[in-house]
Structures are given as structure tokens and as C-alpha cells.
Design an enzyme around this catalytic site. Structure first.
Site, PDB file in Angstrom:
ATOM      1  CG  HIS A 116      65.074  32.843  76.806  1.00 60.66           C
ATOM      2  ND1 HIS A 116      65.047  32.122  75.622  1.00 60.66           N
ATOM      3  CD2 HIS A 116      63.827  32.724  77.334  1.00 60.66           C
ATOM      4  CE1 HIS A 116      63.837  31.618  75.433  1.00 60.66           C
ATOM      5  NE2 HIS A 116      63.080  31.961  76.467  1.00 60.66           N
ATOM      6  CD  GLU A 135      62.264  28.953  79.806  1.00 58.96           C
ATOM      7  OE1 GLU A 135      61.761  28.160  78.977  1.00 58.96           O
ATOM      8  OE2 GLU A 135      62.505  30.148  79.544  1.00 58.96           O
TER       9      GLU A 135
END
Length: 277
Positions: A116, A135
Site C-alpha cells: 500500500h 513510501e
């Protein structure tokens, strides 16, 4: 030498299920915290043995209150709690190198455990200067603006591959598991991952000392595209001044400061998460 460790949870040893990383499942979450701490202690021990004189740890998962400070040794300082202006990369001032520990692959990565980007229920895709990033990429970009190298990335095979593609072969990686699907993987036991992580941290400190640890190459101006999972989430974020809506689910923000862009994406994601669908 001052080392900064941003520690997430999904990429830690033994973790494969969303139940391991949410406090609403107390037994499984306790296991997740234990494994996060296991990987963190391994890289701390390695960094200290390799000559690090100070370590800053940023608890970077969810509510950011997962790491028990009483479990950390001397010379370590913990950045705990939220909100944080820069989220997973808060407090890097004066650091010589960055470790990303327990990280996961970006949203949409095949064969990645718990993949994710920032928010499982909100973010579909992120592009920085036209390149898809997770990220790892977003946080590396903030560090690049300060000219701080990313010396180590640990997690599953997918995030390590992502880090190498983004930062080049000079990045030190440590793979603790291999995904078979989003919530299934081939796992190494903690007794095997501890020495792997410790040795990787030592190698990473050496790469910083030798000035071989990579800094992400990124150029001005910065352009950040954020694609949401639902149009209603995009509706809300598109009302923020300075935001340009590109299509039904995507908005764009441009700027001259990567710290500003990181703050913007955190605020936009939080706003989108508050939308009732």
C-alpha cells in the site's frame, strides 16, 4: 555518526496479515509489535557495533505508538506519537544516514506482502515527477532535499527490489521474507533474520562512512500526483487551494520544497480518509 531509523511494521519478520498490524486485533497486533521491535533491535545493535554514536528512531506505523521505549538501549532516542509534520521522516536534522526498516512495497505491487502507499483504504497510486512511488520513494525524496543518503532498506523481497530500482545497486538491502500474495509469504524465522539485519546495518554504516550510500536523484520543480480509490475522496481534496484536479480520482500539486509536498500529501490523505463513502 548519527543514524536515523524510520521503522514501519508491515515489512517486519514474520508479518503477513493485516491483523498483525492493527490494534483492533490485540493478540495478532502484539505479535506484530514484537516482530517490529525484533527487526529494529537487530539494526540498532548492528549500527552501534559499527560505530554509530547516536540513533534516532521514528515509530512510523499507523498511530506511531507501537515501539516500547523501555526496550531500547542507550544512545537511542525515540520519536513517538502523531501527528508529525513529516510523518515517517520526522526529525532527520543532523543525521548522517537513513535506514528504512520494516518497509513494504508501493500500492499495486504484485507478490508484495501488505502492499500500500500511505493509506490502504484511500490511496490508489502516487507519482512524483511522473514516476510511481511508494513510501520508500516519498521519504527518500524528502531526505534528498537535505542531501541525506538512504543507506538501508529492509522488508520483503518486493520492497527491496523497489528500493534498488529507485536508488541503485549501492543501496544496502535486507530481505526477511518473500511474498506469495498480499497476505501470504515465505518467512525466515527471527533467529535467522536477526543476524542478517544486524550485518546489513553494519554494512550500511560502512557505506555512509565511505560516502557510497545513495541520495535519491530528483529535480525541481516537484510535481506530485495523488490518485484516490474513490471519486468522492478526490472531490474533497480537490477543494484545497492550489490543488489541480486531473481526472475523476487524481489531483496534482506542484512546488519547490519536498518537505512542503510531503506535508501536503499527508494532509490530503488524512482529509480523504475522513470521507464517508
Amino acid at each position: 555518526m548519527k543514524i536515523y531509523i524510520s521503522v514501519d511494521m508491515e515489512g517486519a519478520t514474520g508479518i503477513v496479515s493485516s491483523l498483525h498490524v492493527v490494534d483492533s486485533a490485540p493478540v495478532e497486533y502484539a505479535f506484530g509489535c514484537k516482530m517490529q521491535l525484533h527487526d529494529l533491535r537487530a539494526v540498532i545493535d548492528g549500527a552501534l557495533e559499527a560505530g554509530a554514536t547516536e540513533i534516532i528512531v521514528n515509530d512510523s506505523h499507523e498511530r506511531m505508538i507501537n515501539v516500547d521505549v523501555s526496550s531500547l538501549p542507550e544512545k537511542v532516542r525515540l520519536v513517538s506519537g502523531s501527528p508529525k509534520a513529516l510523518g515517517m521522516i520526522e526529525g532527520t536534522e543532523g543525521c548522517d544516514g537513513i535506514f528504512f526498516v520494516g518497509y513494504h512495497a508501493m500500492a499495486g505491487t504484485s507478490g508484495a506482502i501488505l502492499d500500500h502507499t500511505l493509506s490502504v483504504n484511500t490511496v490508489f497510486n502516487v507519482k512524483l515527477n511522473g514516476t510511481p512511488v511508494g513510501e520508500t520513494g516519498l521519504n527518500a525524496a524528502v531526505c534528498a532535499e537535505k542531501n541525506i543518503p538512504i543507506a538501508l532498506v529492509t522488508g520483503d523481497k518486493a520492497v527491496c527490489r523497489e528500493a534498488q530500482k529507485l536508488l541503485g545497486e549501492d543501496i544496502t538491502i535486507c530481505t526477511v521474507k518473500e511474498g506469495r500474495s498480499n497476505s501470504c509469504g515465505i518467512l525466515l524465522p527471527p533467529c535467522e533474520t536477526y543476524p542478517l539485519l544486524k550485518n546489513a546495518a553494519k554494512e550500511a554504516v560502512s557505506s555512509i562512512r565511505a560516502r557510497k550510500a545513495p541520495v535519491l536523484k530528483i529535480s525541481l520543480p516537484y510535481s506530485l500526483e495523488l490518485t484516490f480509490k474513490h471519486t468522492r475522496q478526490c472531490d474533497e481534496v480537490s477543494y484545497i487551494p492550489g490543488v489541480n484536479r486531473i481526472d475523476g480520482r487524481t489531483v496534482m500539486m506542484k512546488g519547490e520544497s519536498m518537505e512542503e509536498m510531503r506535508r501536503w500529501i499527508s494532509a490530503a490523505t488524512s482529509l480523504a480518509e475522513s470521507v464517508r463513502l
